[in-house]
Design an enzyme around this catalytic site. Structure first.
Site, PDB file in Angstrom:
ATOM      1  N   CYS A   1       1.020  -1.357  -0.187  1.00 20.58           N
ATOM      2  CA  CYS A   1       0.490   0.020   0.133  1.00 20.58           C
ATOM      3  C   CYS A   1       1.430   0.923  -0.285  1.00 20.58           C
ATOM      4  O   CYS A   1       1.856   1.007   0.564  1.00 20.58           O
ATOM      5  CB  CYS A   1      -0.618   0.410   0.932  1.00 20.58           C
ATOM      6  SG  CYS A   1      -2.207   1.172   1.211  1.00 20.58           S
TER       7      CYS A   1
ATOM      8  N   CYS B   1      -4.492  -0.344  -2.323  1.00 19.93           N
ATOM      9  CA  CYS B   1      -5.094   0.710  -2.195  1.00 19.93           C
ATOM     10  C   CYS B   1      -4.732   0.851  -4.065  1.00 19.93           C
ATOM     11  O   CYS B   1      -3.688  -0.341  -4.304  1.00 19.93           O
ATOM     12  CB  CYS B   1      -4.207   1.646  -1.294  1.00 19.93           C
ATOM     13  SG  CYS B   1      -2.338   1.751  -1.002  1.00 19.93           S
TER      14      CYS B   1
ATOM     15  N   CYS C   1       6.451  -0.470  -9.311  1.00 21.09           N
ATOM     16  CA  CYS C   1       6.931  -1.208  -8.126  1.00 21.09           C
ATOM     17  C   CYS C   1       8.462  -1.705  -8.609  1.00 21.09           C
ATOM     18  O   CYS C   1       9.063  -1.439 -10.141  1.00 21.09           O
ATOM     19  CB  CYS C   1       6.419  -2.632  -7.808  1.00 21.09           C
ATOM     20  SG  CYS C   1       4.503  -2.532  -7.577  1.00 21.09           S
TER      21      CYS C   1
END
Length: 162
Positions: A12, A88, A96
């Site tokens: 998140c 989320c 990422c």
């Protein structure tokens, strides 16, 4: 011989509420078959007090929970992650890092209970709702038969539970 647990990382943005609830809940429900972790792209540095309170009220251990950066899981010596679940929308849209071991991934979008404004009862209700929804998904997840616990089955189940 005890099989190696599947490592699941919940991501998140702030790592103070949703991903923390998911980590604690999967470790509680997983009975050693799963080892859950959580992290944030921009961690707040602390776990939301209501997250800790609703977990404790549900009888789930909170002593090892802390807000941390996802960079901990790309460092040498970090556990090899089998599955990454973003919880989320902001983390799902962010670039990422490259994860060692090429884990599979899924996205479970949850509204941030820490962002709920209102009375203390309304704020607590938001955390309780998020915990219940996570529990619904994770109870199905942990009940996969042992022979179906491979990375592709995990990814398929995680996607099916959105």
């Amino acid at each position: 011989m005890t099989p190696t647990p599947f490592h699941v990382l919940f991501l998140c943005t702030g790592n103070s509420a949703r991903s923390i609830l998911a980590e604690a809940l999967l470790n509680h429900l997983g009975q050693g078959r799963f080892q859950a972790h959580s992290a944030g792209s921009h961690p707040t540095g602390s776990v939301h007090p209501l997250a800790l309170d609703v977990l404790q009220h549900a009888g789930i251990a909170t002593d090892s929970l802390r807000s941390k950066s996802w960079e901990e899981f790309t460092a040498p010596g970090a556990p090899t992650i089998d599955l990454i679940i973003t919880v989320c929308d902001r983390a799902a849209a962010e670039p990422c890092p490259v994860w060692p071991g090429q884990p599979t991934s899924a996205h479970w979008g949850f509204a941030d209970p820490a962002a709920v404004e209102g009375t203390p009862a309304q704020q607590r209700a938001a955390f309780e709702h998020t915990l219940r929804e996570l529990a619904r998904r994770l109870e199905e997840f942990v009940n996969l038969p042992a022979e179906r616990l491979d990375r592709w089955a995990l990814q398929a189940r995680a996607h099916a539970l959105t």
